[in-house]
Scaffold this active site. Structure first.
Site, mmCIF file in Angstrom:
data_model
loop_
_atom_site.group_PDB
_atom_site.id
_atom_site.type_symbol
_atom_site.label_atom_id
_atom_site.label_comp_id
_atom_site.label_asym_id
_atom_site.label_seq_id
_atom_site.Cartn_x
_atom_site.Cartn_y
_atom_site.Cartn_z
ATOM 1 N N SER A 143 -35.282 23.070 72.398
ATOM 2 C CA SER A 143 -36.231 23.368 73.451
ATOM 3 C C SER A 143 -36.893 22.103 73.972
ATOM 4 O O SER A 143 -36.753 21.751 75.130
ATOM 5 C CB SER A 143 -37.294 24.336 72.936
ATOM 6 N N GLU A 144 -37.581 21.411 73.085
ATOM 7 C CA GLU A 144 -38.575 20.459 73.578
ATOM 8 C C GLU A 144 -37.979 19.194 74.186
ATOM 9 O O GLU A 144 -38.573 18.605 75.079
ATOM 10 C CB GLU A 144 -39.577 20.145 72.469
ATOM 11 N N ALA A 145 -36.788 18.801 73.708
ATOM 12 C CA ALA A 145 -36.185 17.605 74.301
ATOM 13 C C ALA A 145 -35.988 17.793 75.800
ATOM 14 O O ALA A 145 -36.025 16.829 76.566
ATOM 15 C CB ALA A 145 -34.853 17.302 73.638
ATOM 16 N N SER A 158 -40.203 22.364 67.867
ATOM 17 C CA SER A 158 -38.761 22.680 67.905
ATOM 18 C C SER A 158 -38.260 23.109 66.526
ATOM 19 O O SER A 158 -37.134 22.799 66.137
ATOM 20 C CB SER A 158 -37.949 21.470 68.399
#
Ligand code: FES
Ligand code: FES
Length: 975
Positions: A885-887, A712
């Site tokens: 993004s990754e959360a 991220s």
């Protein structure tokens, strides 16, 4: 090979097109692409993804499975090229661009063709009718989560019915010049909606004469075996075959045949690189490659590859972590134990002695425990491994590919091929998504080996199945945990023991294991902790990056335990979480304060939605269809940590426009539009518009090193570097009276028109790596947070779970581009739902293609996805933004699993929650029994004994940096 051709006449996009075809071998998609209609994209090649959709005599069909011989002469065909072009866009194309429905874009031509046919049949469809249609035509989008695709069809239909104008659905530049946060259209969208984006396979069709076409040899005869002999003679003797390359050819050409590897962790026992380019001594996993066949065509290369055989001596196969850590297991790699790295986590009373935590939990008023397994999740991008390689006129080895780390790939494969760093150029093709698998450069080195060993240009396209077996996957994890509370429902202690299966190769394993060591029981206040994370080699697909790298495995353990504790206490799971989220002054499991504390506000925002959902579920619950609401906290770090850095360049061009150079690798997540947004914001004083910015991206010859697309980090790092570059450029341009110089004026005054901006996380105060002895540390400057809620329905007859609605309250800092951030949210949530319910790559036969591996079609994902971004400004982030993004893929799967438990009482301990598994649980409950749950896993040794052992054998470490290159691997840092 004898080839008999046939004349064919088709009416394509309204024009009569005679051409020759091979009726024996060609499909309709082959023929259309060969005659230049490369808007017809081929992903799966087996009829399950719809990317190759065309309209044949009024019906949408998947052209990859239609033999050209079966298409009658004078049939009418419509492809994306016949629907609209850049000068005359169809409303569907405009809507796709403006509704955020384009990410990687690989699915887009197929979807638009399908939607075009729908609107001819039904000009006024409901959203559900649109979804039914795409379900019927089997169009898969792996990026968007489908919601924005339905938005696009609805918007275009409105235009076509004359209810609004095309201008009404377009983004228009704001008059006040405030672009930040707005849905500015992606620069790459136009090429994607018109079918003109040349992805790897399109480039392959356009390669010049002299190109060799490659096919890999994957014996697929064993997961673990000694190689006794590789027989290439028959393949080499086939007409049209140029060469069959094996390890000995690469070694003879000066390559090491080893993929460079380094370890980041003092507790790693890996001493030599674990992976070869071509296996010559052992097969370590099903997808290993022993040779590359180069021939005059892809077809010939594939035929010849089938003739290469291997003689093997089978070895014991360890297909799970649990198998590989049994006391009698032999080593997967001779020079290191199967468990090759470990990270302890100690906090509170555990810091002095881990056994104190055990004792505290044993004596606590309330304790829950459980063991959980998360699956080997496949990425399932629609496009697989496709690349080209050649020497340019200066003898530079150029590789066109899909890569999330163009620069570090050079460090990773330079020595493998024996090519010096300054003789390398890596260039990204437009790519059909990745989600993490393209971080490891394994396919780059294969194509490069073809060129190094022959001197010829090489085009390598793997079939989907080859790609599926070749690429890495998310590490499965097995975990045991306990959670203890006092009588008021406050958490007092937690213990967790996690074993991660890193598959056949080690690279990255010592990094991924630090994620459960940070994100288990995140973002709660847990005062006392004893935890251990271990990572082991097995004989399955190697572990690699995947959105939210390593953290879903952590939440797979901690978020069910939170629910189980709430039940034990007789509390609502939402209230139990609310009571235990960390507040300012409280610390994470690594004994450091959280970088932000938005948790309470986020829960306050979710609370009324949760209460409404619970009431609705209760009202709709029936014995046949049980309803439940699941909650799960999640989050992820931003940046790679203490030594992350990024460079970008900004230039005032002779055309008066701003040229931006960077390697913000655009996998579809928005590397182009993200770069554009931060540039517009950083140069706001110049009153520029998107049209005034030219992006030059992802080519190591032309762009500075902005680092990898992962962790991220891109928005945060590129954004901050852009701010620095913009300040320099503006200073260079600014005249004493405050106005700005033109390009000509700067040149006349000898002022630099191109500047570099470099940002390093070393400027962030207080960053420190995790202590390898205790897990204390604060490695990254920011986080992203998600609170997920899944509303699910379980069919008690079949055990099938449907997610009816999904809500996510997130904190990703200031939103840079609303369509792009929403797209990441919807996409991440859709992967989470698939992860919870059906995605897997454990059975290499069953899970060999997208369908078998459980890819989500549109009806698997709810249309009702609600994402609420909390307006929080991140102090050190660019313009107040963080990563985004990754959360969104961290813990949504547990919201679904908790929802199943709430709906029908079945707690899924081992993913995925396939209907048969849920049904078995329901049957057990109906019979008055406890649903089956795994016993505590044996993860290699007793956790407390191992923590004691670590305590007695502390290692020295540098809290700021550690990276150890292995063997003769390139000394460059691979990330
Ligand atoms: Fe044809 Fe996937 S359905 S490429
Ligand atoms: Fe649909 Fe990437 S945008 S697959």
């Amino acid at each position: 090979m004898e080839v008999r051709l046939q004349k064919k006449v088709l009416i394509i996009n309204g024009v009569e097109r005679p051409f020759m075809c091979d009726p024996e071998r060609e499909t309709l998609s082959d023929a259309l692409r060969r005659i230049g209609l490369t808007g017809v994209k081929v992903g799966c090649g087996t009829g399950v993804c719809g990317s190759c959709s065309v309209i044949l005599n009024g019906k949408v069909i998947r052209s990859c499975t239609k033999k050209i011989a079966a298409v009658e002469d004078y049939s009418k065909i419509t492809t994306i090229e016949g629907i609209g072009n850049a000068q005359h866009l169809h409303p569907l194309q405009v809507a796709w661009m403006n509704c955020g429905a384009v990410q990687c874009g690989f699915c887009v031509p197929g979807f638009i063709v399908s939607a075009y046919a729908l609107l001819q049949e039904n000009p006024d469809p409901t959203r559900e009718e649109v979804r039914d249609w795409f379900q019927k035509t089997r169009n898969v989008c792996r990026c968007t989560g489908y919601k924005q695709i339905v938005d696009a069809v609805m918007a275009a239909a409105k235009v076509m019915r004359g209810e609004c104008s095309i201008e009404d659905i377009k983004f228009h530049n704001p008059e006040d010049g405030e672009y930040y946060g707005k849905p500015v259209v992606r620069p790459s969208a136009l090429a994607k909606v018109t079918g003109l984006a040349d992805y790897g396979d399109d480039q392959a069709l356009k390669m010049p004469e002299g190109t060799l076409y490659g096919a890999i040899v994957q014996p697929r005869v064993a997961h673990h075996a000694k190689i006794l002999a590789i027989h290439t003679e028959e393949a080499e003797a086939m007409p049209g075959v140029y060469k069959v390359i094996t390890a000995k050819d690469l070694l003879a050409a000066g390559g090491s045949n080893l993929m460079a590897e380094g370890q980041f962790h003092e507790r790693s026992t890996v001493m030599t690189p674990s992976r070869k380019v071509f296996q010559d001594e052992k097969i370590f996993r099903y997808g290993d490659v022993v040779a590359l066949v180069l021939a005059e065509s892809h077809g010939l290369a594939r035929e010849a590859a089938k003739k290469v055989t291997v003689d093997i001596e089978p070895l014991p196969e360890y297909l799970t972590y649990l198998d590989a850590v049994m006391p009698d297991a032999i080593r997967v790699h001779d020079d290191t134990p199967n468990i090759f790295a470990e990270q302890p986590v100690l906090k509170g009373v555990g810091m002095e002695d881990a056994y104190n935590v055990e004792e505290m939990i044993d004596k606590a008023p309330y304790v829950v425990e459980g063991s959980f397994m998360s699956t080997r999740e496949p990425h399932l991008s629609i496009e697989g491994c496709v690349l080209q390689s050649y020497f340019d006129k200066d003898g530079v080895l150029c590789i066109h590919c899909k890569s999330q780390c163009t620069y570090s790939s050079i460090g990773r494969i330079g020595n493998s091929l024996g090519v010096p760093k300054d003789k390398f150029r890596i260039i990204m093709n437009p790519t059909g998504a990745s989600f993490g698998w393209s971080t490891n450069a394994g396919d780059l080195v294969l194509a490069g080996a073809g060129t190094v060993c022959t001197g010829r240009p090489v085009s390598l396209s793997m079939s989907y199945e080859e790609h599926q077996h070749y690429s890495g996957k998310r590490c499965p994890a097995y975990s045991n945990g306990r959670l203890a509370c006092d009588k008021d429902g406050k958490i007092i202690a937690a213990e967790f023991d996690v074993g991660m299966d890193h598959g056949a190769y080690s690279w990255g394993g010592d990094d991924v294991m630090t994620k459960p060591a940070r994100f288990t029981f995140w973002p709660y206040n847990v005062p006392n902790v004893a935890g251990l994370v271990r990572v082991a080699n097995t004989n399955h697909a190697f572990g690699t990056a995947y959105r939210s790298y390593g953290s879903p495995q952590a939440y797979t353990l901690s978020e069910p335990l939170m629910d189980m504790m709430a039940d034990k206490l007789g509390m609502d799971p939402f209230e139990f979480r609310y009571k235990n989220i960390a507040r300012p002054g409280e610390t994470n499991i690594n004994s450091y304060p959280f970088r932000q504390y938005p948790m309470e506000k986020m829960m306050d925002t979710m609370r009324p939605l949760y209460e409404k959902a619970v009431a609705e579920a209760k009202a709709a619950d029936t014995p046949e269809k049980r309803r439940g609401v699941g909650i799960a906290w999640g989050g992820f770090n931003v940046t790679e940590g203490t030594t992350d850095s990024a460079e970008v360049a900004l230039e005032l061009g002779a055309d008066g426009r701003i040229w931006k150079y960077d390697t913000w690798h655009n996998m579809g997540q928005g590397g182009d539009v993200g770069s554009l947004m931060v540039t517009l914001e950083a140069l706001k004083e110049l009153h520029i518009t998107p049209e005034d910015v030219q992006l030059v991206q992802n080519d190591t010859k032309l762009c500075p090193d902005t680092g990898m697309a992962g962790a991220s980090r891109s928005f945060y790092m590129d954004g901050n570097a852009t701010k620095i570059a913009a300040e320099k450029l503006l200073n260079n341009m600014r005249k004493p009276d405050g106005t700005f110089r033109t390009y000509e004026e700067m040149k006349a005054e000898g002022i630099e028109t191109k500047v570099i901006g470099r940002y390093e996380t070393t400027t962030t105060p207080g960053l420190t790596r995790l202590d390898p002895n205790t897990g204390v540390g604060d490695p990254t400057p920011a986080f992203t947070y998600c609170l997920n809620m899944a509303e699910v329905e379980v069919d008690t007859k079949t055990g099938k779970t449907t997610v009816l609605k999904f809500t996510c309250v997130d904190m990703v800092g200031r939103v840079g581009n609303i369509d792009a951030v929403n797209g990441q949210a919807y996409g991440g949530i859709s992967h989470s739902i698939g992860f919870a319910l059906k995605e897997d790559y454990q059975d290499v036969k069953k899970h060999a293609n997208m369908f078998g591996a459980g890819v989500s079609y549109i009806k698997d994902i709810p249309d009702d996805i609600n994402v609420i971004h909390m307006p929080v400004t991140i102090e050190d982030g660019p313009f107040g933004s963080s990563g985004a993004s990754e959360a969104f893929q961290a813990s949504g799967h547990v919201a679904v699993l908790n929802g199943i438990a709430r709906a029908c009482g079945v707690r899924i301990h081992e993913m995925p929650a396939l209907p048969a598994k849920v049904k078995a649980g329901l049957d057990a409950i109906a019979a008055g029994k406890e649903p089956e749950a795994p016993k505590k896993y044996f993860l290699g040794s007793d956790m407390y004994e191992e923590l004691e052992n670590i305590k007695e054998n502390p290692v020295q470490y540098d809290s700021y940096n550690f990276y150890q290159p292995l063997g003769d691997a390139d000394a460059d840092r691979p990330f």
